[in-house]
Design an enzyme around this catalytic site. Structure first.
Site, PDB file in Angstrom:
ATOM      1  N   ASN A  92       0.825  -1.204   0.000  1.00 10.89           N
ATOM      2  CA  ASN A  92       0.000   0.000   0.000  1.00 10.89           C
ATOM      3  C   ASN A  92       0.864   1.260   0.000  1.00 10.89           C
ATOM      4  O   ASN A  92       1.697   1.441   0.897  1.00 10.89           O
ATOM      5  CB  ASN A  92      -0.889   0.023   1.250  1.00 10.89           C
ATOM      6  CG  ASN A  92      -1.758   1.268   1.299  1.00 10.89           C
ATOM      7  OD1 ASN A  92      -2.681   1.418   0.498  1.00 10.89           O
ATOM      8  ND2 ASN A  92      -1.458   2.180   2.224  1.00 10.89           N
ATOM      9  N   GLU A  93       0.679   2.084  -0.985  1.00 11.70           N
ATOM     10  CA  GLU A  93       1.279   3.428  -1.041  1.00 11.70           C
ATOM     11  C   GLU A  93       2.765   3.467  -0.703  1.00 11.70           C
ATOM     12  O   GLU A  93       3.178   4.140   0.259  1.00 11.70           O
ATOM     13  CB  GLU A  93       0.532   4.370  -0.091  1.00 11.70           C
ATOM     14  CG  GLU A  93      -0.919   4.551  -0.424  1.00 11.70           C
ATOM     15  CD  GLU A  93      -1.586   5.656   0.405  1.00 11.70           C
ATOM     16  OE1 GLU A  93      -0.941   6.187   1.330  1.00 11.70           O
ATOM     17  OE2 GLU A  93      -2.743   5.994   0.113  1.00 11.70           O
ATOM     18  N   ASN A 150      -5.111   5.113  -4.692  1.00 11.98           N
ATOM     19  CA  ASN A 150      -5.742   5.743  -3.533  1.00 11.98           C
ATOM     20  C   ASN A 150      -5.842   7.236  -3.854  1.00 11.98           C
ATOM     21  O   ASN A 150      -4.835   7.930  -3.927  1.00 11.98           O
ATOM     22  CB  ASN A 150      -4.907   5.528  -2.273  1.00 11.98           C
ATOM     23  CG  ASN A 150      -4.935   4.077  -1.825  1.00 11.98           C
ATOM     24  OD1 ASN A 150      -5.637   3.253  -2.404  1.00 11.98           O
ATOM     25  ND2 ASN A 150      -4.184   3.766  -0.786  1.00 11.98           N
ATOM     26  N   GLU A 186      -8.748   3.341  -2.584  1.00  8.12           N
ATOM     27  CA  GLU A 186      -9.144   4.197  -1.455  1.00  8.12           C
ATOM     28  C   GLU A 186      -9.609   5.535  -1.997  1.00  8.12           C
ATOM     29  O   GLU A 186      -9.054   6.052  -2.973  1.00  8.12           O
ATOM     30  CB  GLU A 186      -7.971   4.489  -0.497  1.00  8.12           C
ATOM     31  CG  GLU A 186      -7.633   3.400   0.463  1.00  8.12           C
ATOM     32  CD  GLU A 186      -6.501   3.783   1.423  1.00  8.12           C
ATOM     33  OE1 GLU A 186      -6.418   4.978   1.813  1.00  8.12           O
ATOM     34  OE2 GLU A 186      -5.711   2.902   1.764  1.00  8.12           O
ATOM     35  N   SER A 188      -6.478   6.359  12.624  1.00  9.29           N
ATOM     36  CA  SER A 188      -5.957   7.144  11.495  1.00  9.29           C
ATOM     37  C   SER A 188      -4.483   7.473  11.710  1.00  9.29           C
ATOM     38  O   SER A 188      -4.086   8.633  11.750  1.00  9.29           O
ATOM     39  CB  SER A 188      -6.800   8.414  11.350  1.00  9.29           C
ATOM     40  OG  SER A 188      -6.229   9.312  10.456  1.00  9.29           O
ATOM     41  N   LYS A 245     -10.097  11.698  13.878  1.00  8.71           N
ATOM     42  CA  LYS A 245     -10.302  11.905  12.440  1.00  8.71           C
ATOM     43  C   LYS A 245     -11.012  10.669  11.908  1.00  8.71           C
ATOM     44  O   LYS A 245     -10.446   9.577  11.865  1.00  8.71           O
ATOM     45  CB  LYS A 245      -8.941  12.068  11.761  1.00  8.71           C
ATOM     46  CG  LYS A 245      -9.003  12.419  10.290  1.00  8.71           C
ATOM     47  CD  LYS A 245      -7.588  12.552   9.731  1.00  8.71           C
ATOM     48  CE  LYS A 245      -7.573  13.156   8.344  1.00  8.71           C
ATOM     49  NZ  LYS A 245      -6.203  13.216   7.792  1.00  8.71           N
ATOM     50  N   TYR A 257     -13.295   8.397   9.161  1.00 10.33           N
ATOM     51  CA  TYR A 257     -13.510   8.155   7.729  1.00 10.33           C
ATOM     52  C   TYR A 257     -14.644   7.166   7.473  1.00 10.33           C
ATOM     53  O   TYR A 257     -15.038   6.966   6.335  1.00 10.33           O
ATOM     54  CB  TYR A 257     -12.254   7.535   7.114  1.00 10.33           C
ATOM     55  CG  TYR A 257     -11.119   8.490   6.811  1.00 10.33           C
ATOM     56  CD1 TYR A 257     -11.043   9.141   5.582  1.00 10.33           C
ATOM     57  CD2 TYR A 257     -10.111   8.721   7.734  1.00 10.33           C
ATOM     58  CE1 TYR A 257      -9.988   9.991   5.286  1.00 10.33           C
ATOM     59  CE2 TYR A 257      -9.048   9.570   7.452  1.00 10.33           C
ATOM     60  CZ  TYR A 257      -8.989  10.201   6.222  1.00 10.33           C
ATOM     61  OH  TYR A 257      -7.943  11.037   5.934  1.00 10.33           O
TER      62      TYR A 257
HETATM   63  C1  BGP Z   1      -3.973   6.444   3.146  1.00 10.43           C
HETATM   64  C2  BGP Z   1      -3.675   5.178   3.888  1.00 10.43           C
HETATM   65  C3  BGP Z   1      -4.756   4.724   4.804  1.00 10.43           C
HETATM   66  C4  BGP Z   1      -5.542   5.820   5.474  1.00 10.43           C
HETATM   67  C5  BGP Z   1      -5.805   7.017   4.593  1.00 10.43           C
HETATM   68  C6  BGP Z   1      -6.232   8.243   5.347  1.00 10.43           C
HETATM   69  O1  BGP Z   1      -2.775   7.095   2.842  1.00 10.43           O
HETATM   70  O2  BGP Z   1      -3.433   4.130   2.979  1.00 10.43           O
HETATM   71  O3  BGP Z   1      -4.209   3.786   5.678  1.00 10.43           O
HETATM   72  O4  BGP Z   1      -5.108   6.088   6.732  1.00 10.43           O
HETATM   73  O5  BGP Z   1      -4.697   7.388   3.820  1.00 10.43           O
HETATM   74  O6  BGP Z   1      -5.120   8.885   5.862  1.00 10.43           O
HETATM   75  P1  BGP Z   1      -5.061   9.424   7.334  1.00 10.43           P
HETATM   76  O7  BGP Z   1      -5.581   8.313   8.177  1.00 10.43           O
HETATM   77  O8  BGP Z   1      -3.643   9.760   7.591  1.00 10.43           O
HETATM   78  O9  BGP Z   1      -5.944  10.610   7.343  1.00 10.43           O
END
Ligand code: BGP
Length: 476
Positions: free
Chosen positions: A168-169, A299, A379, A433, A440, A442
């Site tokens: 992932n990323e 994502n 994502e 998060s 935060k 989602y």
């Molecule tokens: C992406 C990640 C996720 C998730 C999302 C939101 O970069 O793959 O794991 O966390 O972002 O980011 P954050 O939780 O930092 O707001």
């Protein structure tokens, strides 16, 4: 026997949502799981500024059936999750933890029982502590360890999981670890490590993709990139050169190996500009050539808006304090480029642009520059502070508004020939998060962390259900 060929037989598009192991599972030290780098960091580091951890997270480990039931009732037919490396191999290498295998078998089997297509990511930021302590992704032996771990997962789950991603990323992960310094082990503005990390992550991914093919696993496998396509502020000087430099910084070390099986042609030129080198081995080139993905996971949250460097040292702007800070997200790279802050574009409370149009432009760019590969939006979502009513119900109209805009732009790109075949909203339910902790949110489903992890679907959950229903009605 399940077959990938059947995945898109009855439907042309998958709709679902996603999570990642450390962010939702909890059960951090039970049933044989090894310690992870994030367990260690959150327990011991003073840099864990919000003092939260994933010890219990959303307690998915014990409640996965409830979450999958809700997904199915919400009309979702695919679930993206990640496998915790340390749950399968407590020390990162060596002995396999059967209880870890059993857990993911249970999750996968229950997905299938509910008509939900499982989409498994092998690595989502959560490195086993043993490997982290040996230098993590800077120690290139990890590429072989990752490959061994991947092969175990393919062997155990490959008969039922038809959609895989390796990592992932890799870019954003490397950015937070080596540039921002908010992810363990918190290196700050370390350009050398930023690029070496990406190189090793992509090499590891290529090795695993090659193994997948050699083992003859039926299914597709790719990598998940945080594609913020680069856009250049019109006030900039030397726009073409600026785009090339920023695109290398944000995208090319991932997209070129992932989609073309090689390193970017401009790598040597960029080594000089950014001032770094890459430790590599003789046969890496061949490994990259055998590691092309079957699809690209994207994502999609934001773009990278840049202008020419004006003045000042290299600096990172980041905000893990949310409303407690006014910092906007961005970077300045001395002598090369810097983020441009467009006041007309909305931002979330963590200083990041919220710009749904980018869904369209990023997808079009991938189609035009990289030969229209199969793409899944792995994502996309919107992080906000939320206040529930007395029953725990959240009317997240702001999320719905932005969600709808993103989906409209994705479907517009699809209508224009982009080969996108799946969408995963981030996230299935509320979860950890990373550095931001739990405030935060989602999720499509609220998790009441103070009340036995009670699940309460939000307004957006019902909105998404209707949206999916309508989509299938008009595409049947
Ligand atoms: C992406 C990640 C996720 C998730 C999302 C939101 O970069 O793959 O794991 O966390 O972002 O980011 P954050 O939780 O930092 O707001």
């Amino acid at each position: 026997m399940r077959k990938y060929a059947d995945v898109f037989n009855k439907k042309d598009f998958l709709w679902g949502s996603g999570t990642a192991a450390y962010q939702c599972e909890g059960a951090w030290d039970i049933d044989g799981k090894g310690e992870g780098e994030w367990d260690y960091f959150n327990h011991y580091s003073v840099l864990n500024i919000n003092h939260e951890d994933g010890d219990d997270a959303s307690d998915f480990y014990h409640r996965y059936k409830e979450d999958l039931n809700l997904m199915a009732e919400g009309g979702q037919n695919t679930y993206r999750f990640s496998i915790s490396w340390a749950r399968i191999l407590p020390n990162g290498t060596g002995e396999v933890n059967q209880q870890g295998i059993d857990f993911y078998n249970d999750v996968i089997n229950y997905c299938l029982e509910k008509g939900i297509e499982p989409n498994a990511t092998l690595f989502h930021y959560d490195l086993p502590l043993t490997l982290a302590a040996q230098g993590g992704w800077l120690n290139n032996q990890i590429t072989d360890h990752f490959n061994e771990y991947a092969k175990i997962c393919f062997k155990e789950f490959g008969d039922r999981v038809k959609i895989w991603s390796t990592i992932n990323e890799p870019r954003y992960y490397s950015y937070c670890t080596n540039m921002v310094g908010n992810y363990p082990p918190n290196r700050h503005i370390d350009i050398q490590s930023y690029f070496q990390y990406q190189y090793n992550l992509m090499l590891a991914s290529a090795k695993a993709i090659h193994s997948f093919k050699e083992m003859g696993i039926d299914g597709i496998i790719g990598i998940v990139h945080d594609n913020g396509n680069v856009e250049v502020d019109p006030i900039s000087e030397n726009k073409e050169e600026l785009f090339k430099v920023a695109d290398f910084f944000y995208n090319r070390m991932i997209l070129v190996p992932a989609l073309e099986g090689k390193l970017p042609d401009e790598l040597d030129e960029m080594k000089q500009k950014f001032n770094f080198m890459i430790y590599h081995s003789e046969n890496d080139k061949e490994i990259f050539s055998k590691g092309i993905g079957d699809y690209l996971g994207l994502n999609l949250y934001n773009r990278q808006y840049v202008k020419h460097w004006e003045a000042g040292e290299t600096e990172i702007f980041h905000n893990n304090k949310g409303a407690g800070s006014t910092s906007l997200e961005g970077i300045r790279v001395k002598g090369l480029f810097e983020s441009s802050f467009d006041k007309k574009v909305r931002r979330n409370k963590w200083g990041r642009e919220v710009n749904p149009r980018v869904m369209y432009t990023a997808l079009l760019e991938i189609k035009e520059r990289y030969g229209n590969p199969l793409v899944m939006i792995t994502e996309n979502g919107h992080g906000i502070y939320e206040t529930p009513d007395a029953n725990g119900y959240v009317e997240d109209d702001e999320r719905i508004e932005i969600f709808k805009e993103f989906l409209d732009y994705m479907l517009k790109a699809k209508a224009e020939g982009v080969n996108v075949k799946g969408y995963y909203h981030w996230s299935t339910m509320d979860l950890y998060s990373w550095i931001n902790g739990y405030a935060k949110r989602y999720g499509l489903v609220r998790v009441d962390f103070d009340n036995n992890f009670k699940r309460i679907p939000k307004k957006s959950y019902y909105w998404y259900k209707d949206f999916i229903n309508q989509y299938y009605q008009s595409h049947s």
